[in-house]
Design a protein around this motif. Sequence first.
Motif, PDB file in Angstrom:
ATOM      1  N   ALA A  57      77.323 -78.089  45.835  1.00 39.79           N
ATOM      2  CA  ALA A  57      76.696 -79.026  46.451  1.00 39.79           C
ATOM      3  C   ALA A  57      75.491 -79.876  45.833  1.00 39.79           C
ATOM      4  CB  ALA A  57      75.581 -78.134  47.726  1.00 39.79           C
ATOM      5  N   GLY A  58      75.538 -79.350  44.458  1.00 32.99           N
ATOM      6  CA  GLY A  58      74.490 -80.337  43.581  1.00 32.99           C
ATOM      7  C   GLY A  58      73.225 -79.749  42.957  1.00 32.99           C
ATOM      8  N   LEU A  59      73.046 -78.465  43.628  1.00 31.69           N
ATOM      9  CA  LEU A  59      72.097 -77.680  42.927  1.00 31.69           C
ATOM     10  C   LEU A  59      72.056 -77.163  41.419  1.00 31.69           C
ATOM     11  CD1 LEU A  59      71.229 -75.179  46.039  1.00 31.69           C
ATOM     12  CD2 LEU A  59      70.283 -77.399  45.565  1.00 31.69           C
ATOM     13  N   SER A  60      71.115 -76.993  40.832  1.00 29.77           N
ATOM     14  CA  SER A  60      71.132 -76.700  39.337  1.00 29.77           C
ATOM     15  C   SER A  60      71.364 -75.265  39.475  1.00 29.77           C
ATOM     16  CB  SER A  60      69.924 -77.212  38.595  1.00 29.77           C
ATOM     17  OG  SER A  60      68.871 -76.745  39.149  1.00 29.77           O
ATOM     18  N   MET A  61      71.624 -74.763  38.384  1.00 35.32           N
ATOM     19  CA  MET A  61      71.383 -73.150  38.263  1.00 35.32           C
ATOM     20  C   MET A  61      70.256 -72.500  38.417  1.00 35.32           C
ATOM     21  SD  MET A  61      73.101 -70.399  37.336  1.00 35.32           S
ATOM     22  CE  MET A  61      74.387 -70.581  36.345  1.00 35.32           C
ATOM     23  N   PHE A  62      68.991 -73.126  38.042  1.00 35.94           N
ATOM     24  CA  PHE A  62      67.802 -72.670  38.347  1.00 35.94           C
ATOM     25  C   PHE A  62      67.471 -72.638  39.584  1.00 35.94           C
ATOM     26  CE2 PHE A  62      63.022 -73.908  39.346  1.00 35.94           C
ATOM     27  CZ  PHE A  62      62.664 -72.727  38.652  1.00 35.94           C
ATOM     28  N   GLU A  63      67.979 -74.017  40.486  1.00 38.21           N
ATOM     29  CA  GLU A  63      67.733 -74.202  42.055  1.00 38.21           C
ATOM     30  C   GLU A  63      68.239 -73.168  42.756  1.00 38.21           C
ATOM     31  OE1 GLU A  63      66.873 -78.933  42.086  1.00 38.21           O
ATOM     32  OE2 GLU A  63      68.892 -78.288  42.177  1.00 38.21           O
ATOM     33  N   THR A  64      69.650 -72.893  42.210  1.00 37.33           N
ATOM     34  CA  THR A  64      70.606 -71.844  43.072  1.00 37.33           C
ATOM     35  C   THR A  64      70.077 -70.474  43.109  1.00 37.33           C
ATOM     36  OG1 THR A  64      72.448 -73.185  42.693  1.00 37.33           O
ATOM     37  CG2 THR A  64      72.746 -70.978  43.024  1.00 37.33           C
ATOM     38  N   CYS A 167      75.741 -61.473  41.968  1.00 35.60           N
ATOM     39  CA  CYS A 167      77.351 -61.815  42.266  1.00 35.60           C
ATOM     40  C   CYS A 167      77.012 -63.421  42.357  1.00 35.60           C
ATOM     41  CB  CYS A 167      77.572 -61.478  43.440  1.00 35.60           C
ATOM     42  SG  CYS A 167      78.295 -59.749  43.420  1.00 35.60           S
ATOM     43  N   VAL A 168      75.497 -63.778  42.839  1.00 35.53           N
ATOM     44  CA  VAL A 168      75.341 -65.163  43.079  1.00 35.53           C
ATOM     45  C   VAL A 168      75.255 -65.628  41.690  1.00 35.53           C
ATOM     46  CG1 VAL A 168      73.509 -67.071  43.973  1.00 35.53           C
ATOM     47  CG2 VAL A 168      74.198 -65.000  45.338  1.00 35.53           C
ATOM     48  N   PHE A 169      74.599 -65.001  40.780  1.00 37.25           N
ATOM     49  CA  PHE A 169      74.652 -65.786  39.422  1.00 37.25           C
ATOM     50  C   PHE A 169      76.061 -65.840  38.927  1.00 37.25           C
ATOM     51  CE2 PHE A 169      74.215 -64.723  34.863  1.00 37.25           C
ATOM     52  CZ  PHE A 169      73.451 -66.004  34.526  1.00 37.25           C
ATOM     53  N   VAL A 170      76.788 -64.951  39.089  1.00 38.75           N
ATOM     54  CA  VAL A 170      78.138 -65.093  38.528  1.00 38.75           C
ATOM     55  C   VAL A 170      78.846 -66.223  39.328  1.00 38.75           C
ATOM     56  CG1 VAL A 170      80.370 -64.110  38.015  1.00 38.75           C
ATOM     57  CG2 VAL A 170      78.386 -62.630  37.784  1.00 38.75           C
ATOM     58  N   GLY A 171      78.460 -66.300  40.574  1.00 37.33           N
ATOM     59  CA  GLY A 171      79.426 -67.493  41.443  1.00 37.33           C
ATOM     60  C   GLY A 171      78.947 -69.013  40.698  1.00 37.33           C
ATOM     61  N   ALA A 172      77.643 -69.027  40.389  1.00 37.84           N
ATOM     62  CA  ALA A 172      76.930 -70.122  40.067  1.00 37.84           C
ATOM     63  C   ALA A 172      77.586 -70.489  38.565  1.00 37.84           C
ATOM     64  CB  ALA A 172      75.420 -70.043  39.811  1.00 37.84           C
ATOM     65  N   ILE A 173      77.794 -69.654  37.707  1.00 38.85           N
ATOM     66  CA  ILE A 173      78.274 -69.874  36.417  1.00 38.85           C
ATOM     67  C   ILE A 173      79.759 -70.334  36.714  1.00 38.85           C
ATOM     68  CG2 ILE A 173      79.065 -68.808  34.275  1.00 38.85           C
ATOM     69  CD1 ILE A 173      76.803 -67.045  34.325  1.00 38.85           C
ATOM     70  N   ILE A 174      80.503 -69.706  37.487  1.00 38.33           N
ATOM     71  CA  ILE A 174      81.981 -70.035  37.865  1.00 38.33           C
ATOM     72  C   ILE A 174      82.052 -71.498  38.519  1.00 38.33           C
ATOM     73  CG2 ILE A 174      83.997 -69.673  39.228  1.00 38.33           C
ATOM     74  CD1 ILE A 174      83.246 -66.708  38.848  1.00 38.33           C
ATOM     75  N   GLY A 175      80.856 -71.931  39.133  1.00 39.89           N
ATOM     76  CA  GLY A 175      81.003 -73.062  39.697  1.00 39.89           C
ATOM     77  C   GLY A 175      80.644 -74.412  38.937  1.00 39.89           C
ATOM     78  N   THR A 176      80.208 -73.959  37.805  1.00 36.21           N
ATOM     79  CA  THR A 176      79.974 -75.054  36.889  1.00 36.21           C
ATOM     80  C   THR A 176      81.618 -75.551  35.999  1.00 36.21           C
ATOM     81  OG1 THR A 176      79.560 -73.698  35.096  1.00 36.21           O
ATOM     82  CG2 THR A 176      77.810 -74.389  36.434  1.00 36.21           C
ATOM     83  N   ALA A 177      82.395 -74.525  36.256  1.00 37.60           N
ATOM     84  CA  ALA A 177      83.716 -74.783  35.597  1.00 37.60           C
ATOM     85  C   ALA A 177      84.650 -75.579  36.402  1.00 37.60           C
ATOM     86  CB  ALA A 177      84.338 -73.447  35.351  1.00 37.60           C
ATOM     87  N   PHE A 178      84.405 -75.991  37.623  1.00 44.46           N
ATOM     88  CA  PHE A 178      85.054 -76.546  38.552  1.00 44.46           C
ATOM     89  C   PHE A 178      84.713 -77.969  38.640  1.00 44.46           C
ATOM     90  CE2 PHE A 178      85.939 -72.342  39.785  1.00 44.46           C
ATOM     91  CZ  PHE A 178      87.521 -72.256  39.810  1.00 44.46           C
ATOM     92  N   THR A 179      85.455 -78.980  38.499  1.00 43.69           N
ATOM     93  CA  THR A 179      85.041 -80.353  38.902  1.00 43.69           C
ATOM     94  C   THR A 179      86.345 -81.031  39.903  1.00 43.69           C
ATOM     95  OG1 THR A 179      86.509 -81.239  36.898  1.00 43.69           O
ATOM     96  CG2 THR A 179      83.891 -80.948  36.701  1.00 43.69           C
ATOM     97  N   GLY A 180      85.846 -81.962  40.362  1.00 43.94           N
ATOM     98  CA  GLY A 180      87.073 -82.527  41.350  1.00 43.94           C
ATOM     99  C   GLY A 180      87.328 -81.704  42.405  1.00 43.94           C
ATOM    100  N   THR A 181      86.361 -81.028  43.022  1.00 47.78           N
ATOM    101  CA  THR A 181      86.580 -80.052  44.215  1.00 47.78           C
ATOM    102  C   THR A 181      87.351 -80.697  45.108  1.00 47.78           C
ATOM    103  OG1 THR A 181      84.444 -80.417  45.227  1.00 47.78           O
ATOM    104  CG2 THR A 181      84.489 -78.663  43.688  1.00 47.78           C
TER     105      THR A 181
END
Length: 248
Positions: A57-64, A167-181
């Motif tokens: 959604a465009g949130l940074s790791m800190f914002e998430t 789990c949110v922290f791990v998900g946020a890290i995983i989320g950075t690995a995906f582009t072109g959703t």
Amino acid sequence: MAHGVSTVDAVDSRENKGGGQELSQERLFWHGMRQMMPIAAAGILDGLVFGILARHAGLSMFETMLLTLLVNAGSSQFAAVGLISQGIVGWPLLVSTLLINARQLLYGLSLGPSFRNLPVWKLSIMAGQLNDETYALKSTYLAQGGKPSMTYFMGAGFGDYAIWHSCVFVGAIIGTAFTGTEQYGLDFAFIATFLGFLALNLTSSVYVKTAVVAAGAASLGYWMFGLTSSVVMGTVAAMLMGVFSRER
């Protein structure tokens, strides 16, 4: 988010009643945490998904992490991230999430009489850890004869808090690995997530009616005023159905 409630262990419950051996404060804390674990573990997937969706959604790791650490309310967090992803911010976001989370008022009214002697600052700490899962466990604990204990409640709340945010922290890290959703259809994840929540809760005729009325109101709002109004009108319609319905 609402998951199943594990039954309070009979032996420990008896120990914490007036007629049995009192548990120490330390044991009460760990007792609450231990009983919370099976319930909190059911939300592992939700936490991972939320972290991924927040990053998309465009949130940074800190914002998430700041959002989940301060809000601690799964359903309204998902709603907020879904609205942000569509460019909806400001008062529509606040009103929608406020109405979604209005049930927390009932949770507080239910548990409050058991802690009427606690100072406001302690009640505020407990309120910050109150959500669907912790309320389910704590209300069951009291119903089975457990003594009102802030220590027990804090243990349960800490267990839920730790698992969800990890789990949110791990998900946020995983989320950075995906582009072109959009290429993989992951942009549909917000809608699919809420459809899943909806399907799990269509357990009676009143819930089905509420879903139909809310969908109709949201569609009308979209047709008349656009996306922002559709969210607010759909949410308000669902709340009114819950208030005035006589069915269970």
